[in-house]
Write an enzyme that holds these catalytic residues in place. Structure first.
Site, PDB file in Angstrom:
ATOM      1  N   ASP A  13       0.805  -1.223   0.000  1.00  0.00           N
ATOM      2  CA  ASP A  13       0.000   0.000   0.000  1.00  0.00           C
ATOM      3  C   ASP A  13       0.837   1.273   0.000  1.00  0.00           C
ATOM      4  OD1 ASP A  13      -2.251  -1.658   0.112  1.00  0.00           O
ATOM      5  OD2 ASP A  13      -2.206  -1.697   2.298  1.00  0.00           O
ATOM      6  N   GLY A  40      -4.405  -4.494  -3.727  1.00  0.00           N
ATOM      7  CA  GLY A  40      -5.417  -3.468  -3.970  1.00  0.00           C
ATOM      8  C   GLY A  40      -4.706  -2.204  -4.384  1.00  0.00           C
ATOM      9  N   HIS A  41      -4.796  -1.849  -5.656  1.00  0.00           N
ATOM     10  CA  HIS A  41      -4.074  -0.693  -6.176  1.00  0.00           C
ATOM     11  C   HIS A  41      -5.091   0.355  -6.622  1.00  0.00           C
ATOM     12  CE1 HIS A  41      -0.584  -3.674  -7.211  1.00  0.00           C
ATOM     13  NE2 HIS A  41      -0.804  -3.568  -5.922  1.00  0.00           N
ATOM     14  N   GLN A 223       2.063  -6.222  -3.040  1.00  0.00           N
ATOM     15  CA  GLN A 223       2.529  -6.277  -1.652  1.00  0.00           C
ATOM     16  C   GLN A 223       3.834  -5.481  -1.472  1.00  0.00           C
ATOM     17  OE1 GLN A 223       1.552  -9.731  -3.070  1.00  0.00           O
ATOM     18  NE2 GLN A 223      -0.416  -8.797  -2.639  1.00  0.00           N
TER      19      GLN A 223
END
Ligand code: GDP
Ligand code: IMO
Ligand code: MG
Length: 429
Positions: A13, A40-41, A223
């Protein structure tokens, strides 16, 4: 080699998606090489926000986007992500999107096992995303995975299903769960197969062809190095290698393919899930970082744990991953702080130590050593050149460079694609 590899240099993140999207217009191909839809981008372009988990972030600019063999692929998650993105006006066709035919699949049984194990682990839980990532990688290494190429051979799947079921049925029995319903699994695979197969191809071959034609390849890591299964805060890690070297095995190119390794580094630290976090702030300052930085997970909506910048950790991850230069993100979140702390090392049981020891209990006992600098007045939000930054913000950036022993290649000053200061173009090398 005009390639660029983007990796997270903390616990994920860091803003990889934004930087990949920004660089994608200058690349000919964007490639994911590890992880799955645990990633999650978030990309912000004008008034639109795109959330990607499995699709390479290059898809939004229409750049050829490939999923390499190192990724674990959930076909149903892929379908819903593609439908969601198409709903936002992004075209995803076999012309601009491809999946490695030797990519292992995440099956429903993997997600179920992930969740059952976490529930059974009590306090020892990893805090996974529950997406079946770990169990799918276990089956790959255990040689019982069903892969993308098997979707065109479903009538010949019996031996592989035998291997898969022999393993999982015993585990499921331990949890009091029924055995795998093979007919149901096959029916589901038959239904989804044509959707996946339209994109399937030997990605290694495609990449080697475009390389010969002089293409610029952008590898997109998921990640971060501290979640790497070897080099991270084991066992509180993900189940893939997240370091830059994985580009070679996870896409089917030689070890030189990585090119310029751009480590994405947040100007403070966050982590989601369990595990040691030496600079974590469980006070108002941590709360403030989380609120200003909107630190909520893209995938699970969990609140991210927040803390000061840890230079000792980033120095270590840059070394491990051979980082050429960093992209420092979210500097704007530190606007308005009176004082800012930087962790420069630790003490462990009273003894100084300048790196993260391997043992989880030792990691949990680390006491961070800080230096403190003054914050800055004014704002860094939206800055696109050094001249737009307060002098004290530049001082903070320079101090980080010094401590991590790695130069800053760019600075990101808002979620927006163009709000980025370019110091050194990674594709120009
Ligand atoms: P990734 O997993 O590394 O791609 O990062 P995420 O997308 O999960 O989290 C980063 C979040 O920070 C996203 O919501 C981005 O839109 C946002 N972001 C990225 N760069 C910046 C920045 O420089 N400033 C601010 N305020 N937000 C940023
Ligand atoms: P991006 O690409 C932050 C964390 C989970 C958990 C651990 C293991 O957006 O940076 P897993 O489901 O992979 O078995 O969970 O890893 N994790 C991430 N944390 N960003 C991510 O991806 C993550 N992907 C997995 O929270 O602690
Ligand atoms: Mg993320």
């Amino acid at each position: 080699m005009p390639n660029v590899t983007v990796i997270g240099a903390q616990w994920g993140d860091e803003g990889k998606g934004k930087i990949v999207d920004w660089l994608a217009t200058r690349a000919d191909v964007v490639v994911r090489f590890q992880g799955g839809h645990n990633a999650g981008h978030t990309l912000v372009v004008g008034d639109k926000t795109y959330k990607l988990s499995l699709l390479p972030s290059g898809i939004v600019t229409g750049t050829l986007s490939l999923v390499g063999n190192g990724v674990v692929l959930d076909p149903w998650a892929l379908k819903s992500e593609i439908e969601r993105l198409e709903g936002q006006g992004v075209a995803i066709t076999p012309d601009n999107f491809g999946i490695a035919d030797n990519c292992p699949l995440i099956l429903p049984v993997h997600g179920e096992l992930d969740v059952m194990r976490e529930a059974a682990a009590g306090k020892g839980k990893i805090g996974t995303t529950g997406r079946g990532i770990g169990p799918a990688y276990e089956d790959k290494v255990g040689r019982r995975a069903i892969r993308v190429c098997d979707l065109s051979h479903l009538d010949e799947l019996e031996p592989q299903l035998d291997r898969l079921c022999a393993h999982h049925d015993a585990l499921r029995a331990g949890f009091g769960e029924p055995t795998i319903d093979r007919a149901e699994l096959l029916a589901k695979l038959r239904e989804i197969a044509p959707f996946v197969l339209q994109y399937a191809q030997p990605v290694w071959k495609r990449l080697n062809e475009v390389k010969k034609a002089g293409a610029k390849i952008l590898f997109e890591g998921a990640q971060g190095v501290l979640l790497d299964v070897d080099h991270g805060t084991y066992p509180f890690v993900t189940s893939s290698n997240t370091v830059s070297g994985t580009v070679a095995s996870g896409s089917g190119m030689g070890p030189g393919a990585a090119g310029f390794v751009l480590g994405i580094v947040k100007a403070y630290t966050t982590r989601v899930g369990s595990g040691p976090f030496p600079t974590e702030l469980e006070d108002e300052t941590g709360q403030r970082l989380g609120e200003r930085g909107h630190e909520f997970g893209t995938v699970t909506a969990r609140k991210r744990r927040c803390g000061w910048f840890d230079a000792a950790l980033v120095k270590q991850t840059c070394a491990i991953s051979g980082v050429t230069g960093i992209a420092l993100t979210k500097i704007d979140v530190l606007d308005g702080f009176d004082k800012i702390k930087i962790c420069t090392g630790y003490t462990l049981d009273g003894e100084p130590i300048d790196y993260l020891p391997a043992n989880a209990q030792d990691q949990a006992r680390l006491e961070p050593a800080y230096e403190e600098i003054d914050g800055w007045e004014g704002t860094t939000v939206g800055a696109r050149s050094w001249a737009d930054l307060p002098a004290q913000a530049i001082k903070y950036i320079r101090r980080i460079e010094e401590l991590i022993e790695c130069p800053v290649a760019s600075v990101s000053t808002s979620p927006e694609r163009e709000d980025t200061i370019l110091v050194r173009d990674p594709f120009a090398d």
